[in-house]
Scaffold this motif. Sequence first.
Motif, PDB file in Angstrom:
ATOM      1  N   MET A  57       0.806  -1.221   0.000  1.00 28.87           N
ATOM      2  CA  MET A  57       0.000   0.000   0.000  1.00 28.87           C
ATOM      3  C   MET A  57       0.839   1.271   0.000  1.00 28.87           C
ATOM      4  N   ALA A  58       2.170   1.105  -0.054  1.00 29.36           N
ATOM      5  CA  ALA A  58       3.020   2.294   0.023  1.00 29.36           C
ATOM      6  C   ALA A  58       3.193   2.963  -1.333  1.00 29.36           C
ATOM      7  N   GLY A  59       2.913   2.234  -2.431  1.00 25.61           N
ATOM      8  CA  GLY A  59       2.987   2.857  -3.747  1.00 25.61           C
ATOM      9  C   GLY A  59       4.014   2.265  -4.689  1.00 25.61           C
ATOM     10  N   LYS A  60       4.548   1.067  -4.371  1.00 29.14           N
ATOM     11  CA  LYS A  60       5.564   0.470  -5.258  1.00 29.14           C
ATOM     12  C   LYS A  60       4.989   0.167  -6.642  1.00 29.14           C
ATOM     13  N   SER A  61       3.824  -0.495  -6.665  1.00 29.68           N
ATOM     14  CA  SER A  61       3.237  -0.888  -7.950  1.00 29.68           C
ATOM     15  C   SER A  61       2.855   0.326  -8.788  1.00 29.68           C
ATOM     16  N   THR A  62       2.299   1.339  -8.124  1.00 30.72           N
ATOM     17  CA  THR A  62       1.935   2.569  -8.842  1.00 30.72           C
ATOM     18  C   THR A  62       3.164   3.203  -9.470  1.00 30.72           C
ATOM     19  N   TYR A  63       4.255   3.246  -8.704  1.00 31.21           N
ATOM     20  CA  TYR A  63       5.492   3.847  -9.198  1.00 31.21           C
ATOM     21  C   TYR A  63       6.020   3.103 -10.415  1.00 31.21           C
ATOM     22  N   MET A  64       6.037   1.787 -10.341  1.00 33.90           N
ATOM     23  CA  MET A  64       6.610   1.015 -11.443  1.00 33.90           C
ATOM     24  C   MET A  64       5.740   1.106 -12.691  1.00 33.90           C
ATOM     25  N   ARG A  65       4.434   1.012 -12.517  1.00 35.64           N
ATOM     26  CA  ARG A  65       3.532   1.178 -13.676  1.00 35.64           C
ATOM     27  C   ARG A  65       3.695   2.575 -14.271  1.00 35.64           C
ATOM     28  N   GLN A  66       3.886   3.548 -13.396  1.00 36.62           N
ATOM     29  CA  GLN A  66       4.061   4.932 -13.833  1.00 36.62           C
ATOM     30  C   GLN A  66       5.241   5.051 -14.793  1.00 36.62           C
ATOM     31  N   VAL A  67       6.363   4.430 -14.438  1.00 37.01           N
ATOM     32  CA  VAL A  67       7.554   4.489 -15.295  1.00 37.01           C
ATOM     33  C   VAL A  67       7.264   3.836 -16.643  1.00 37.01           C
ATOM     34  N   ALA A  68       6.615   2.658 -16.606  1.00 39.45           N
ATOM     35  CA  ALA A  68       6.295   1.955 -17.851  1.00 39.45           C
ATOM     36  C   ALA A  68       5.369   2.795 -18.729  1.00 39.45           C
ATOM     37  N   LEU A  69       4.374   3.427 -18.130  1.00 41.70           N
ATOM     38  CA  LEU A  69       3.428   4.239 -18.903  1.00 41.70           C
ATOM     39  C   LEU A  69       4.087   5.478 -19.479  1.00 41.70           C
ATOM     40  N   ILE A  70       4.986   6.088 -18.723  1.00 42.80           N
ATOM     41  CA  ILE A  70       5.690   7.275 -19.239  1.00 42.80           C
ATOM     42  C   ILE A  70       6.540   6.893 -20.449  1.00 42.80           C
ATOM     43  N   VAL A  71       7.229   5.755 -20.367  1.00 41.54           N
ATOM     44  CA  VAL A  71       8.031   5.294 -21.504  1.00 41.54           C
ATOM     45  C   VAL A  71       7.126   5.031 -22.707  1.00 41.54           C
ATOM     46  N   LEU A  72       6.018   4.358 -22.471  1.00 39.69           N
ATOM     47  CA  LEU A  72       5.081   4.044 -23.557  1.00 39.69           C
ATOM     48  C   LEU A  72       4.500   5.317 -24.168  1.00 39.69           C
ATOM     49  N   MET A  73       4.111   6.260 -23.314  1.00 38.93           N
ATOM     50  CA  MET A  73       3.572   7.531 -23.818  1.00 38.93           C
ATOM     51  C   MET A  73       4.590   8.255 -24.677  1.00 38.93           C
ATOM     52  N   ALA A  74       5.840   8.262 -24.224  1.00 43.12           N
ATOM     53  CA  ALA A  74       6.883   8.945 -24.990  1.00 43.12           C
ATOM     54  C   ALA A  74       7.038   8.314 -26.366  1.00 43.12           C
ATOM     55  N   GLN A  75       6.940   6.974 -26.437  1.00 44.87           N
ATOM     56  CA  GLN A  75       7.169   6.293 -27.705  1.00 44.87           C
ATOM     57  C   GLN A  75       5.951   6.303 -28.631  1.00 44.87           C
ATOM     58  N   LEU A  76       4.790   6.677 -28.123  1.00 46.33           N
ATOM     59  CA  LEU A  76       3.665   6.870 -29.042  1.00 46.33           C
ATOM     60  C   LEU A  76       3.620   8.304 -29.545  1.00 46.33           C
ATOM     61  N   GLY A  77       4.553   9.139 -29.044  1.00 43.31           N
ATOM     62  CA  GLY A  77       4.664  10.505 -29.529  1.00 43.31           C
ATOM     63  C   GLY A  77       4.033  11.543 -28.626  1.00 43.31           C
ATOM     64  N   SER A  78       3.530  11.110 -27.471  1.00 38.71           N
ATOM     65  CA  SER A  78       2.866  12.021 -26.547  1.00 38.71           C
ATOM     66  C   SER A  78       3.880  12.725 -25.647  1.00 38.71           C
ATOM     67  N   PHE A  79       3.472  13.847 -25.096  1.00 42.16           N
ATOM     68  CA  PHE A  79       4.204  14.431 -23.985  1.00 42.16           C
ATOM     69  C   PHE A  79       3.886  13.599 -22.737  1.00 42.16           C
ATOM     70  N   VAL A  80       4.685  13.786 -21.666  1.00 37.74           N
ATOM     71  CA  VAL A  80       4.576  12.876 -20.520  1.00 37.74           C
ATOM     72  C   VAL A  80       4.415  13.654 -19.214  1.00 37.74           C
ATOM     73  N   PRO A  81       3.800  13.012 -18.197  1.00 38.66           N
ATOM     74  CA  PRO A  81       3.600  13.674 -16.897  1.00 38.66           C
ATOM     75  C   PRO A  81       4.873  13.666 -16.064  1.00 38.66           C
ATOM     76  N   ALA A  82       5.655  14.689 -16.188  1.00 35.90           N
ATOM     77  CA  ALA A  82       6.918  14.802 -15.448  1.00 35.90           C
ATOM     78  C   ALA A  82       7.394  16.242 -15.526  1.00 35.90           C
ATOM     79  N   GLN A  83       8.388  16.550 -14.699  1.00 31.24           N
ATOM     80  CA  GLN A  83       9.013  17.871 -14.774  1.00 31.24           C
ATOM     81  C   GLN A  83      10.036  17.891 -15.899  1.00 31.24           C
TER      82      GLN A  83
END
Length: 889
Positions: A627-653
Amino acid sequence: MEIDYSQLSPMMRHYMETKKEYPDCILFYRLGDFYEMFFDDALAASKALEITLTGKECGLKERAPMCGVPYHAVDSYLNRLVQKGYKVAIAEQMEDPKLAKGLVKREVIRVVTPGTITSAQALDETKNNYLMGVVYLDGRYGISTADISTGEFLVTEVESDRELFDEINKFSPSEIICNNAFYMSGVDLEDLKNRYNMAISALDSHFFGDESCRKILKEHFKIGSLSGLGLEDYGTGIIAAGAVMEYMYETQKSTLEHITAITPYSTGQYMVIDTSTRRNLELVETMREKQKRGTLLWVLDKTKTAMGARLLRSFIEQPLIHRSEILRRQDAVEELNMNYISREELGEYLNPVYDLERLIGRISYKTASPRDLIAFKTSLEMLPHIKKLLKEFCSDLLRELEDGLDPLEDLWDLIDRSIVEDPPITVREGGIIKEGYHEEADRLRSAKTEGKTWLAQLEANEKEKTGIKTLKVKYNKVFGYYFEVTNSFKDMVPAYFVRKQTLTNAERFTTDELKQLEDVILGAEEKLVALEYDLFCGVRDAIAAQVVRIQQTARAIAGTDVFCSLSSVATRRNYVKPSINEKGVIHIKNGRHPVVEQMMRDDLFVANDTFLDNGKNRLSVITGPNMAGKSTYMRQVALIVLMAQLGSFVPAQEAEIGICDRIFTRVGASDDLASGQSTFMVEMTEVANILRNATRNSLLVLDEIGRGTSTFDGLSIAWAVIEHISSTKLLGAKTLFATHYHELTELEGTIAGVKNYCIAVKEQGDDIVFLRKIVRGGADKSYGIQVAKLAGVPDSVISRAREIAGDLSEHDITSRAREIAQANANTAQHKAVPKPDEVDLQQLTFFDTVKDDDIIKELDGLELSTMTPIDAMNTLYRLQTKLKNRWKE
């Protein structure tokens, strides 16, 4: 149901003969205003549709079971049957019953199946409805996928079952047709049907002849050689595509002119996302509810058109792996961001655009209604404005979209001149064609509405010409229209009056002009309806002839819509443009989970950093409580990579993304009851797939490997998996590895490339607060009891758990793990044994074994060839017990 054909009535005999040609279909047989079903079809349809089952005299002793649906509402019933997996053959009356001599001629005009249905009412406008052909031949799978409603047609080949399932999962076809070799190949077809809710059927061998498949493709695309279509390297794929084309011809009874191209593709053109990863990352549907809300598609989809929604889905399903193409898409999004006023204006013009792809499909099919043409015209009205706005942009992709957008003014003008603004629903009602479009239609329309005026005018003219003051125009059903002249004036009747009837006090006459007027007036309505139908078909066919132009424009509209959507989301959600590299570096500063942050209403999402590369930071071991957020964090990284490769901007600084050829996830598991597989078996199957198919350019997301079995076995497997993945000789993939085995934190420093991270937790007495921040270092305990307390477990149980935990801590295996890790490091240092990242196909053992170990000696001395299975199991159990006792010592 056994039926004596010789006893059947002529109509029922024809029904059964037609049914024999379509044995796997429910036959809708047109009788007047209803489509009727008989015998077994009636029994099945009445149950599936929940309609009344009746009977009909058919020449047999017993009445034939019968049910029916009204023709004007047939679509809704048809859709329900198809959704339940049935195929439906529609037998239509091919002549007017009033004019037919004997039995009315009937023919099957099309067969509707789950993969070939085109009804707008049945289809989800945001999703393609795919028909897939699968051919298994010489150890390869040929795959052809078509959306008959849009004209999309694709072909590829793969070599393994898993690649095939990945393609099936990518396209989610509603129907698969296949050859018998695939049907008998051992693939669990029932599991496929149930998992994907699709129809699967093996077709007759004549569909899969190599020559016949090549011939039908060449004839359809009007070419002399398939090399012109880029299919020369797809031998098995050609057979799949030919079979799909033949199946579409046979079911649709149509020329399929809107299928204007076939696109061969290699699965290597896109990032590979296997079935479990698509499910775990919830790309287009959630795992549990199978809904769009809560998915990446839900976050990114702000499209205005159905075409754009479908294209965006395909972007998410197929991220790019070529840097140049990714950058082109990024440039388009960035330019739209900088010109947000024009982007919003584009959205206003896109909003009224209907589904051009499916509209032209129905137009080509000749099933489009007058209202479909008005929807088409409304869409065309927006095109010049969209093209004008696109001219303002400079990025390559937006310029290409502008070039591909044909305003189609000629088609707009044709519909504007010919079709009334508010036409009827059906084409047989009349009232479709505008006044002024066709001279004869105008005359008939005038005849229908102004016939009485014309008759009165003719009567007045003849009175004046003949001087017969009592002359009247009259009508009866026997003689039609006639002039009636009383006997007192019959001497004044001119020579061009032709006598029709003599009465006591009067005579009745006609003239050529009156006959013509009679023909016009009496047949005007019927003729007008028929003429308007013909004129409408002419307009529809003229539009269908421009299918290539229209499809090209539809693609341009869809692309414009997608990039406007990605831009809109980027600006509203504060996404950034990621830099794209081919060095394998993933560096994300203050990354956020795109879905979770949007779902959160009150809480502020805690952003986290990520750094992975192919060197010293290739594997992150992440520890921390549930419940501390490990799974959310890891999925987040995978989704950011996927978003970048489909040509989208990504949720990050900030974000720098190294292109990944594949993303694999092993996140959570549940027993696969349907196939009898336990949680652990599912987990190990997915791990095996990852270890066999990942490359050093892949991204791996592994959560709690080994938790489905005993602590010792689970820890051993997790340890071994980390060693394998971290080895650059064996794999060396970038990996996020979450675990509850804190003992694995001892691997940092002993295995190259491994770094420890944990979820920060703040302790407040016996309570904890999750800070949801990823920090360097490993967690020294799991906080399991505190999490149980937060979940509401009774205090008495919590108290007892603390007592037991205190006792067990004396036998903690962490210290033993530390010794093993240190021993491995020392062995490598003093005996010059290669480190894990330097080994080839051998792995470091979990235990520091020696040659004179008694267990090793016993294993070495076993004669396996002479042992029975039960002896082998007993021996293995005894050795395992011996090993566990040694651990306790």
